[in-house]
Motif scaffolding. Structure first.
Motif, PDB file in Angstrom:
ATOM      1  N   GLU A  55       0.832  -1.216   0.000  1.00 32.24           N
ATOM      2  CA  GLU A  55       0.000   0.000   0.000  1.00 32.24           C
ATOM      3  C   GLU A  55       0.859   1.255   0.000  1.00 32.24           C
ATOM      4  N   SER A  56       1.956   1.221   0.763  1.00 37.25           N
ATOM      5  CA  SER A  56       2.853   2.382   0.794  1.00 37.25           C
ATOM      6  C   SER A  56       3.450   2.655  -0.582  1.00 37.25           C
ATOM      7  N   CYS A  57       3.827   1.588  -1.280  1.00 43.36           N
ATOM      8  CA  CYS A  57       4.393   1.749  -2.623  1.00 43.36           C
ATOM      9  C   CYS A  57       3.343   2.284  -3.593  1.00 43.36           C
ATOM     10  N   ALA A  58       2.120   1.786  -3.485  1.00 44.98           N
ATOM     11  CA  ALA A  58       1.045   2.265  -4.364  1.00 44.98           C
ATOM     12  C   ALA A  58       0.778   3.747  -4.131  1.00 44.98           C
ATOM     13  N   THR A  59       0.829   4.169  -2.880  1.00 49.59           N
ATOM     14  CA  THR A  59       0.633   5.585  -2.561  1.00 49.59           C
ATOM     15  C   THR A  59       1.765   6.428  -3.147  1.00 49.59           C
ATOM     16  N   ALA A  60       2.983   5.931  -3.068  1.00 47.70           N
ATOM     17  CA  ALA A  60       4.131   6.660  -3.621  1.00 47.70           C
ATOM     18  C   ALA A  60       3.999   6.829  -5.132  1.00 47.70           C
ATOM     19  N   GLN A  67       3.731   6.677 -14.485  1.00 48.27           N
ATOM     20  CA  GLN A  67       2.873   6.074 -15.508  1.00 48.27           C
ATOM     21  C   GLN A  67       3.638   4.994 -16.257  1.00 48.27           C
ATOM     22  N   PRO A  68       3.014   4.024 -16.791  1.00 50.40           N
ATOM     23  CA  PRO A  68       1.588   3.722 -16.687  1.00 50.40           C
ATOM     24  C   PRO A  68       1.267   3.106 -15.319  1.00 50.40           C
ATOM     25  N   GLU A  69       0.362   3.723 -14.624  1.00 50.85           N
ATOM     26  CA  GLU A  69       0.037   3.366 -13.246  1.00 50.85           C
ATOM     27  C   GLU A  69      -0.360   1.896 -13.094  1.00 50.85           C
ATOM     28  N   GLU A  70      -1.053   1.356 -14.085  1.00 52.99           N
ATOM     29  CA  GLU A  70      -1.509  -0.047 -13.971  1.00 52.99           C
ATOM     30  C   GLU A  70      -0.336  -1.028 -13.923  1.00 52.99           C
ATOM     31  N   ARG A  71       0.783  -0.694 -14.550  1.00 52.10           N
ATOM     32  CA  ARG A  71       1.968  -1.568 -14.498  1.00 52.10           C
ATOM     33  C   ARG A  71       2.528  -1.625 -13.076  1.00 52.10           C
ATOM     34  N   TYR A  72       2.548  -0.478 -12.427  1.00 50.88           N
ATOM     35  CA  TYR A  72       3.026  -0.423 -11.052  1.00 50.88           C
ATOM     36  C   TYR A  72       2.096  -1.208 -10.136  1.00 50.88           C
ATOM     37  N   HIS A  73       0.809  -1.015 -10.303  1.00 50.86           N
ATOM     38  CA  HIS A  73      -0.152  -1.704  -9.447  1.00 50.86           C
ATOM     39  C   HIS A  73      -0.116  -3.211  -9.666  1.00 50.86           C
ATOM     40  N   ALA A  74       0.122  -3.645 -10.866  1.00 52.04           N
ATOM     41  CA  ALA A  74       0.248  -5.088 -11.134  1.00 52.04           C
ATOM     42  C   ALA A  74       1.454  -5.648 -10.383  1.00 52.04           C
ATOM     43  N   PHE A  75       2.558  -4.919 -10.397  1.00 51.85           N
ATOM     44  CA  PHE A  75       3.734  -5.390  -9.673  1.00 51.85           C
ATOM     45  C   PHE A  75       3.512  -5.333  -8.166  1.00 51.85           C
ATOM     46  N   PHE A  76       2.827  -4.301  -7.682  1.00 51.90           N
ATOM     47  CA  PHE A  76       2.611  -4.197  -6.245  1.00 51.90           C
ATOM     48  C   PHE A  76       1.686  -5.298  -5.740  1.00 51.90           C
ATOM     49  N   ALA A  77       0.876  -5.857  -6.613  1.00 55.26           N
ATOM     50  CA  ALA A  77       0.091  -7.041  -6.229  1.00 55.26           C
ATOM     51  C   ALA A  77       1.035  -8.219  -5.979  1.00 55.26           C
ATOM     52  N   VAL A  78       2.067  -8.348  -6.801  1.00 61.19           N
ATOM     53  CA  VAL A  78       3.089  -9.384  -6.602  1.00 61.19           C
ATOM     54  C   VAL A  78       3.844  -9.115  -5.303  1.00 61.19           C
ATOM     55  N   LEU A  79       4.261  -7.866  -5.101  1.00 61.38           N
ATOM     56  CA  LEU A  79       4.960  -7.467  -3.883  1.00 61.38           C
ATOM     57  C   LEU A  79       4.123  -7.793  -2.652  1.00 61.38           C
ATOM     58  N   THR A 118      14.121  -9.424  -3.411  1.00 63.70           N
ATOM     59  CA  THR A 118      14.319  -9.049  -4.812  1.00 63.70           C
ATOM     60  C   THR A 118      13.305  -7.989  -5.229  1.00 63.70           C
ATOM     61  N   ASP A 119      12.064  -8.144  -4.794  1.00 59.75           N
ATOM     62  CA  ASP A 119      11.038  -7.128  -5.059  1.00 59.75           C
ATOM     63  C   ASP A 119      11.473  -5.780  -4.508  1.00 59.75           C
ATOM     64  N   LEU A 120      12.017  -5.786  -3.300  1.00 59.00           N
ATOM     65  CA  LEU A 120      12.436  -4.532  -2.662  1.00 59.00           C
ATOM     66  C   LEU A 120      13.579  -3.864  -3.410  1.00 59.00           C
ATOM     67  N   PHE A 121      14.516  -4.661  -3.907  1.00 59.37           N
ATOM     68  CA  PHE A 121      15.611  -4.089  -4.691  1.00 59.37           C
ATOM     69  C   PHE A 121      15.053  -3.411  -5.939  1.00 59.37           C
ATOM     70  N   LEU A 122      14.113  -4.051  -6.580  1.00 54.22           N
ATOM     71  CA  LEU A 122      13.502  -3.491  -7.780  1.00 54.22           C
ATOM     72  C   LEU A 122      12.726  -2.216  -7.456  1.00 54.22           C
ATOM     73  N   VAL A 123      11.909  -2.256  -6.424  1.00 58.00           N
ATOM     74  CA  VAL A 123      11.103  -1.097  -6.040  1.00 58.00           C
ATOM     75  C   VAL A 123      11.982   0.079  -5.650  1.00 58.00           C
ATOM     76  N   SER A 124      12.991  -0.176  -4.826  1.00 59.35           N
ATOM     77  CA  SER A 124      13.825   0.942  -4.383  1.00 59.35           C
ATOM     78  C   SER A 124      14.565   1.587  -5.552  1.00 59.35           C
ATOM     79  N   GLU A 125      14.940   0.798  -6.515  1.00 61.00           N
ATOM     80  CA  GLU A 125      15.628   1.325  -7.698  1.00 61.00           C
ATOM     81  C   GLU A 125      14.661   2.151  -8.561  1.00 61.00           C
ATOM     82  N   ILE A 126      13.425   1.696  -8.667  1.00 64.62           N
ATOM     83  CA  ILE A 126      12.436   2.391  -9.494  1.00 64.62           C
ATOM     84  C   ILE A 126      11.943   3.676  -8.838  1.00 64.62           C
ATOM     85  N   LEU A 127      11.751   3.634  -7.532  1.00 67.71           N
ATOM     86  CA  LEU A 127      11.157   4.780  -6.850  1.00 67.71           C
ATOM     87  C   LEU A 127      12.153   5.867  -6.460  1.00 67.71           C
ATOM     88  N   LYS A 128      13.455   5.538  -6.492  1.00 70.71           N
ATOM     89  CA  LYS A 128      14.415   6.588  -6.143  1.00 70.71           C
ATOM     90  C   LYS A 128      14.420   7.631  -7.259  1.00 70.71           C
TER      91      LYS A 128
END
Length: 140
Positions: A55-60, A67-79, A118-128
């Motif tokens: 949820e925190s990642c989705a809010t960020a 964008q595209p927001e749906e790609r992020y939300h699809a991954f956050f479902a995996v996370l 591994t998810d966290l490494f990907l997220v932190s790299e994308i969101l920085k």
């Protein structure tokens, strides 16, 4: 929100690093040992950091307008799924009356925990904050 996610990621990574060292000690139990108190503390902090991470990642993503927001939300479902699986594994370990090095080693080897890391490494790299490539800045 990004700072909160970074703190959560750091807490989870610190727990993993500590548990690697704990696993290497060859302890049969955490009872009566400082390392035992510490391993339980790290695991409890990791639980708190993992809970609500998706949820925190989705809010960020929404705050940054990524964008595209749906790609992020699809991954956050995996996370989120990996986080729930990791929570279950950590809670199972914490429920044990004695936490041995072998038990922690098996937790560290868990595909669920590794997937979350591994998810966290990907997220932190994308969101920085990302630098804008010079070719995009100069092409206007």
């Amino acid at each position: 929100m990004l700072t909160e996610i970074c703190v959560r990621c750091d807490t989870i990574e610190e727990c993993y690093e500590f548990t690697l060292a704990y696993a290497a000690q060859g302890l049969s139990s955490d009872q009566g040992r400082q390392a035992g108190d510490e391993v339980r503390g790290y695991l409890h902090r990791a639980l708190k950091a993992i809970a609500g991470l998706g949820e925190s990642c989705a809010t960020a993503v929404k705050e940054k307008g990524l964008q595209p927001e749906e790609r992020y939300h699809a991954f956050f479902a995996v996370l989120d799924r990996d986080a729930r699986d990791s929570l279950a594994a950590i809670e199972l370990v914490l429920a044990q009356p004695a936490i041995s090095s072998q038990l922690v080693d098996n937790l560290n080897a868990s595909i669920h925990l590794r997937a979350l890391l591994t998810d966290l490494f990907l997220v932190s790299e994308i969101l920085k904050p990302q630098a804008v490539p010079a070719r995009l800045v100069n092409s206007g």
